[in-house]
Design an enzyme around this catalytic site. Structure first.
Site, short mmCIF file in Angstrom:
data_model
loop_
_atom_site.label_atom_id
_atom_site.label_comp_id
_atom_site.label_asym_id
_atom_site.label_seq_id
_atom_site.Cartn_x
_atom_site.Cartn_y
_atom_site.Cartn_z
N GLY A 94 -12.68 7.18 18.13
CA GLY A 94 -12.36 8.51 17.62
C GLY A 94 -11.89 9.52 18.66
O GLY A 94 -12.10 10.72 18.48
N THR A 95 -11.21 9.05 19.72
CA THR A 95 -10.73 10.04 20.69
C THR A 95 -9.60 10.90 20.10
O THR A 95 -9.45 12.07 20.45
CB THR A 95 -10.26 9.39 22.01
OG1 THR A 95 -9.18 8.51 21.75
CG2 THR A 95 -11.39 8.65 22.69
N ASN A 96 -8.84 10.31 19.20
CA ASN A 96 -7.80 11.12 18.54
C ASN A 96 -8.43 12.14 17.58
O ASN A 96 -7.93 13.26 17.45
CB ASN A 96 -6.79 10.23 17.81
CG ASN A 96 -5.78 9.64 18.76
OD1 ASN A 96 -4.89 10.34 19.24
ND2 ASN A 96 -5.93 8.36 19.09
N MET A 112 -8.48 0.98 11.03
CA MET A 112 -8.12 -0.43 11.21
C MET A 112 -7.98 -1.21 9.90
O MET A 112 -7.88 -2.43 9.92
CB MET A 112 -9.17 -1.12 12.09
CG MET A 112 -9.30 -0.53 13.48
SD MET A 112 -7.74 -0.57 14.38
CE MET A 112 -7.74 -2.30 14.83
N LEU A 158 -3.91 -0.28 4.08
CA LEU A 158 -4.04 0.39 2.79
C LEU A 158 -3.11 -0.24 1.75
O LEU A 158 -2.03 -0.74 2.09
CB LEU A 158 -3.72 1.88 2.97
CG LEU A 158 -4.76 2.62 3.82
CD1 LEU A 158 -4.23 3.96 4.28
CD2 LEU A 158 -6.06 2.80 3.03
N ASN A 174 0.15 8.59 10.56
CA ASN A 174 -0.55 7.64 11.42
C ASN A 174 -0.08 7.85 12.86
O ASN A 174 1.05 8.26 13.09
CB ASN A 174 -0.18 6.21 10.97
CG ASN A 174 -0.84 5.15 11.83
OD1 ASN A 174 -2.05 5.19 12.08
ND2 ASN A 174 -0.06 4.17 12.28
N HIS A 191 0.59 5.78 16.34
CA HIS A 191 0.76 4.41 16.85
C HIS A 191 1.07 4.48 18.35
O HIS A 191 1.91 5.28 18.77
CB HIS A 191 1.90 3.72 16.10
CG HIS A 191 2.09 2.31 16.54
ND1 HIS A 191 1.25 1.28 16.12
CD2 HIS A 191 2.97 1.75 17.39
CE1 HIS A 191 1.62 0.16 16.70
NE2 HIS A 191 2.67 0.41 17.47
C1 GRF Z 1 -5.19 4.73 19.30
O1 GRF Z 1 -4.58 4.07 20.36
C2 GRF Z 1 -4.23 4.90 18.17
O2 GRF Z 1 -2.92 5.08 18.58
C3 GRF Z 1 -4.36 3.60 17.44
O3 GRF Z 1 -5.74 3.27 17.54
C4 GRF Z 1 -6.30 3.90 18.68
C5 GRF Z 1 -7.46 4.72 18.21
O4 GRF Z 1 -8.25 5.26 19.25
N1 GRF Z 1 -3.83 3.70 16.11
P1 GRF Z 1 -9.34 6.34 18.95
O5 GRF Z 1 -10.33 5.76 17.93
O6 GRF Z 1 -8.67 7.56 18.40
O7 GRF Z 1 -10.02 6.59 20.26
#
Ligand code: GRF
Length: 207
Positions: free
Chosen positions: A12-14, A91, A94, A108, A110
């Site tokens: 969940g860093t994003n 992950m 859908l 999304n 990527h």
């Molecule tokens: C990221 O690299 C994103 O681009 C991909 O999955 C990863 C998720 O990382 N779709 P996080 O859970 O947000 O740390």
């Protein structure tokens, strides 16, 4: 305000980048309203709790099919009155029905410059392994709308990141996150919530 649901499965860093951006007032006209995880142990759920964002767990293997999972998810999102769904390290694939129902309202992130290193099988570290194996000198990240085709929807924002000679997949993954993903995603979300993204066929126009 556009209510935003962030879909996660792991670290969940994003999601954290979105939380930090909201705190700085950078998600204009958007509000992080729900975090939905496909995995009960995801660290992302702790981040949601710390930020006082309601969180939910919806596990794919509790449902008989991708369609049934999509149906349950759609009902949950509609009940919560969600206007934008953000897949941030989610992950689970859908269903087509789900993608059509939320067309133009799901994005999304990527970790490559689409159309390179994307599509089925290109997730997580595999993306960076493939980029290093090909010997590209530049990679990056892409935020795109989600269509029925994996990684195939209209591109919203992209940012390039340099590949260094002695990069490992892990080192490259970290650089792509720091330099591209964590900046691009909040920016794209904010543009959406401000009503500044216009889809014209394959292309997205930023107003
Ligand atoms: C990221 O690299 C994103 O681009 C991909 O999955 C990863 C998720 O990382 N779709 P996080 O859970 O947000 O740390």
């Amino acid at each position: 305000m556009v209510k935003i649901a962030v879909m996660v499965s792991g670290g969940g860093t994003n999601l954290q980048a979105l939380i930090d951006a909201e705190r700085r007032g950078e998600l204009k006209n958007g509000e992080l309203s729900a975090v939905i995880s496909s995995n009960a142990d995801a660290y992302a759920l702790k981040r949601a709790n710390r930020a006082f964002i309601p969180s939910y767990v919806l596990r794919r293997h509790d449902f008989g099919s991708t369609e049934a999972y999509g149906q349950a998810l759609a009902e949950m999102l509609e009940q919560l009155d969600i206007g934008l769904v953000v897949l941030a390290g989610f992950m689970t694939v859908l269903s087509s029905d789900f993608c059509r129902r939320f067309e133009g309202r799901i994005m999304n992130i990527h970790p490559s410059l689409i159309p390179s290193f994307c599509g089925p099988g290109f997730y997580g570290l595999h993306v960076h392994e493939a980029a290093l194996a090909k010997g590209v000198k530049v990679t990056g990240a892409t935020v795109h709308f989600v269509s029925e085709v994996v990684d195939g929807g209209a591109i919203i924002l992209q940012k390039a990141v340099a590949v260094q000679q002695d990069d490992t997949p892990e080192v490259l993954q970290k650089r792509v996150m720091q330099e591209a993903e964590w900046k691009l995603l909040p920016h794209a979300v904010s543009l959406f919530c401000e009503g500044r993204l216009q889809i014209e066929g394959e292309r997205v126009k930023i107003l």
